[in-house]
Design a protein around this motif. Structure first.
Motif, short mmCIF file in Angstrom:
data_model
loop_
_atom_site.label_atom_id
_atom_site.label_comp_id
_atom_site.label_asym_id
_atom_site.label_seq_id
_atom_site.Cartn_x
_atom_site.Cartn_y
_atom_site.Cartn_z
N ILE A 1 -10.91 -8.56 14.94
CA ILE A 1 -11.75 -8.24 13.79
C ILE A 1 -11.34 -9.11 12.61
O ILE A 1 -10.17 -9.12 12.23
CB ILE A 1 -11.63 -6.75 13.40
N PRO A 2 -12.28 -9.83 11.99
CA PRO A 2 -11.92 -10.65 10.82
C PRO A 2 -11.34 -9.79 9.70
O PRO A 2 -11.82 -8.69 9.44
CB PRO A 2 -13.25 -11.29 10.40
N HIS A 3 -10.30 -10.28 9.07
CA HIS A 3 -9.70 -9.57 7.95
C HIS A 3 -10.52 -9.80 6.69
O HIS A 3 -11.20 -10.81 6.55
CB HIS A 3 -8.26 -10.04 7.71
N VAL A 4 -10.44 -8.86 5.78
CA VAL A 4 -11.12 -9.00 4.49
C VAL A 4 -10.24 -9.84 3.57
O VAL A 4 -9.06 -9.55 3.38
CB VAL A 4 -11.36 -7.62 3.86
N ARG A 5 -10.82 -10.89 3.01
CA ARG A 5 -10.10 -11.67 2.01
C ARG A 5 -10.04 -10.88 0.71
O ARG A 5 -11.05 -10.44 0.19
CB ARG A 5 -10.80 -13.00 1.77
N GLU A 6 -8.83 -10.75 0.20
CA GLU A 6 -8.67 -9.93 -1.01
C GLU A 6 -9.41 -10.54 -2.21
O GLU A 6 -9.93 -9.82 -3.05
CB GLU A 6 -7.19 -9.78 -1.32
N ASP A 7 -9.46 -11.87 -2.27
CA ASP A 7 -10.13 -12.47 -3.42
C ASP A 7 -11.64 -12.39 -3.30
O ASP A 7 -12.37 -12.47 -4.27
CB ASP A 7 -9.70 -13.93 -3.58
N ALA A 8 -12.13 -12.21 -2.03
CA ALA A 8 -13.58 -12.16 -1.83
C ALA A 8 -14.12 -10.74 -1.88
O ALA A 8 -15.26 -10.51 -2.25
CB ALA A 8 -13.94 -12.79 -0.48
N ALA A 9 -13.31 -9.77 -1.48
CA ALA A 9 -13.78 -8.39 -1.43
C ALA A 9 -12.68 -7.44 -1.86
O ALA A 9 -12.12 -6.71 -1.06
CB ALA A 9 -14.24 -8.05 0.00
N PRO A 10 -12.34 -7.46 -3.14
CA PRO A 10 -11.22 -6.65 -3.60
C PRO A 10 -11.46 -5.15 -3.53
O PRO A 10 -10.52 -4.39 -3.63
CB PRO A 10 -11.05 -7.10 -5.06
N ALA A 11 -12.70 -4.71 -3.35
CA ALA A 11 -12.96 -3.27 -3.36
C ALA A 11 -12.70 -2.61 -2.02
O ALA A 11 -12.67 -1.41 -1.93
CB ALA A 11 -14.41 -3.00 -3.76
N LEU A 12 -12.51 -3.42 -0.95
CA LEU A 12 -12.39 -2.83 0.37
C LEU A 12 -10.98 -2.66 0.92
O LEU A 12 -10.83 -2.00 1.92
CB LEU A 12 -13.18 -3.69 1.40
N PRO A 13 -9.95 -3.26 0.34
CA PRO A 13 -8.68 -3.31 1.03
C PRO A 13 -8.16 -1.97 1.50
O PRO A 13 -7.68 -1.84 2.59
CB PRO A 13 -7.71 -3.94 0.04
N SER A 14 -8.22 -0.92 0.68
CA SER A 14 -7.67 0.35 1.13
C SER A 14 -8.28 1.47 0.35
O SER A 14 -8.89 1.29 -0.69
CB SER A 14 -6.15 0.36 0.96
N GLU A 15 -8.08 2.64 0.88
CA GLU A 15 -8.67 3.80 0.27
C GLU A 15 -7.93 4.20 -1.01
O GLU A 15 -8.37 5.04 -1.77
CB GLU A 15 -8.63 4.94 1.27
N SER A 16 -6.76 3.59 -1.23
CA SER A 16 -5.99 3.95 -2.41
C SER A 16 -6.77 3.66 -3.69
O SER A 16 -6.47 4.21 -4.75
CB SER A 16 -4.66 3.19 -2.42
N ALA A 17 -7.77 2.79 -3.60
CA ALA A 17 -8.58 2.48 -4.77
C ALA A 17 -9.41 3.69 -5.20
O ALA A 17 -9.86 3.76 -6.32
CB ALA A 17 -9.50 1.30 -4.49
N ASP A 18 -9.60 4.66 -4.27
CA ASP A 18 -10.40 5.82 -4.60
C ASP A 18 -9.64 6.81 -5.48
O ASP A 18 -10.22 7.64 -6.15
CB ASP A 18 -10.82 6.56 -3.32
N SER A 19 -8.33 6.76 -5.37
CA SER A 19 -7.55 7.79 -6.06
C SER A 19 -7.23 7.38 -7.47
O SER A 19 -7.39 6.24 -7.87
CB SER A 19 -6.26 8.05 -5.28
N ASN B 1 0.84 -1.20 0.00
CA ASN B 1 0.00 0.00 0.00
C ASN B 1 0.88 1.25 0.00
O ASN B 1 1.73 1.41 0.88
CB ASN B 1 -0.90 -0.02 1.24
N PRO B 2 0.71 2.17 -0.95
CA PRO B 2 1.57 3.36 -1.01
C PRO B 2 1.54 4.20 0.25
O PRO B 2 2.56 4.75 0.66
CB PRO B 2 1.01 4.14 -2.21
N ARG B 3 0.37 4.34 0.88
CA ARG B 3 0.28 5.15 2.09
C ARG B 3 1.01 4.50 3.25
O ARG B 3 1.67 5.16 4.04
CB ARG B 3 -1.18 5.41 2.43
N VAL B 4 0.87 3.19 3.35
CA VAL B 4 1.59 2.47 4.40
C VAL B 4 3.09 2.57 4.17
O VAL B 4 3.87 2.81 5.10
CB VAL B 4 1.14 1.00 4.45
N LEU B 5 3.53 2.39 2.94
CA LEU B 5 4.95 2.48 2.63
C LEU B 5 5.49 3.88 2.91
O LEU B 5 6.61 4.04 3.41
CB LEU B 5 5.19 2.11 1.16
N GLY B 6 4.68 4.89 2.61
CA GLY B 6 5.09 6.26 2.94
C GLY B 6 5.21 6.46 4.44
O GLY B 6 6.17 7.10 4.93
N PHE B 7 4.26 5.92 5.18
CA PHE B 7 4.30 6.00 6.64
C PHE B 7 5.56 5.31 7.17
O PHE B 7 6.25 5.83 8.06
CB PHE B 7 3.05 5.37 7.23
#
Length: 265
Positions: free
Chosen positions: A247-265, A194-200
């Motif tokens: 908190i259960p983690h989101v499976r990337e293959d099951a819910a690819p739209a939720l992983p991070s906000e970077s998808a908004d940009s 994740n670019p934001r995490v890497l920046g952090f």
């Protein structure tokens, strides 16, 4: 004369006030209160205060196998409890304030997410991780190490796993404090892409190395800054977060739209 109001007339809806994002959860408030209460040791006579430091601070020399246990107060049991107890001691109010400043956003989110028991265990484990890193890099060092910085660093690393997720407390579309703290977290692999995490990560490591090597940390007052312990606590929190997360983690293959906000940009 004004006519009485009609009870059937529609009334404007009143929005429920949003809970402030930094309204402290009880677990974090109690943690800060404990640190403040322990710091009252500075009111003791110097010889008593020094004894408290010798008994509860983390001293790498304590683990020198060529020394007898009697060389330090507490003997063998102190070799265990000082891996955690050092984190509750601080040099001065500036030292405490600097750690609390970072705990307010990151510790609050983590305490809300974990609950009190998990939060306290997590702070203890990351303190131990920081102490281990300090021991490895400062073998035979006689100077005591104190301060919650390793645990604070671990809390920051753990919070980073969900802070940038859509709705998280560092995202643009965050909800109230409880909702922002309970969004599904990124997996470690996703977080490290994740670019934001890497920046952090880049900023955090850069600041710690610069401030640590340059002895610029507020409250240090010329003492050596144990920046290796900060890194040890950070890596412990980053890697062990999933073991504490309820908190259960989101499976990337099951819910690819939720992983991070970077998808908004």
């Amino acid at each position: 004369m004004d006519s009485p109001s009609d009870p059937t007339q529609e009334q404007p809806l009143q929005e429920t006030p949003r809970e402030p994002i930094l309204n402290l959860p009880g677990a974090l408030t109690a943690y800060i209160a404990l640190i403040a209460a322990i710091h009252l040791r500075v009111l003791l006579p110097d010889e008593w205060d020094n004894y408290v430091i010798d008994l509860f601070a983390f001293v790498p020399k304590r683990y020198d196998l060529t020394l007898l246990d009697a060389a330090f107060p507490g003997g063998t049991p102190a070799k265990l409890w000082t891996f955690v107890s050092y984190s509750l001691l601080h040099a001065n109010l500036t030292h405490i304030g600097f750690n609390i400043l970072w705990l307010l956003p990151f510790g609050s989110a983590l305490a809300r997410r974990f609950g009190a028991v998990r939060f306290y265990l997590f702070m203890a484990v990351t303190a131990a991780g920081g102490a281990l890193a300090h021991l490895i890099t400062h073998e035979h060092e006689l100077a005591p190490m104190i301060g919650a910085s390793a645990s604070v660093s671990g809390a920051m690393a753990a919070a980073m796993r969900f802070a940038f997720v859509r709705g998280g407390f560092l995202s643009f579309g965050r909800g109230d404090a409880d909702a922002a703290a309970r969004v599904p977290a990124l997996s470690l692999a996703s977080a490290l892409r994740n670019p934001r995490v890497l920046g952090f990560l880049a900023v955090w490591f850069g600041v710690n190395i610069v401030f640590g090597v340059g002895d610029l940390t507020p409250g240090a007052e010329g003492a050596s800054v144990a920046w290796q312990a900060h890194i040890g606590g950070f890596l412990t929190g980053l890697l062990l977060f999933a073991l504490f997360d309820p908190i259960p983690h989101v499976r990337e293959d099951a819910a690819p739209a939720l992983p991070s906000e970077s998808a908004d940009s």
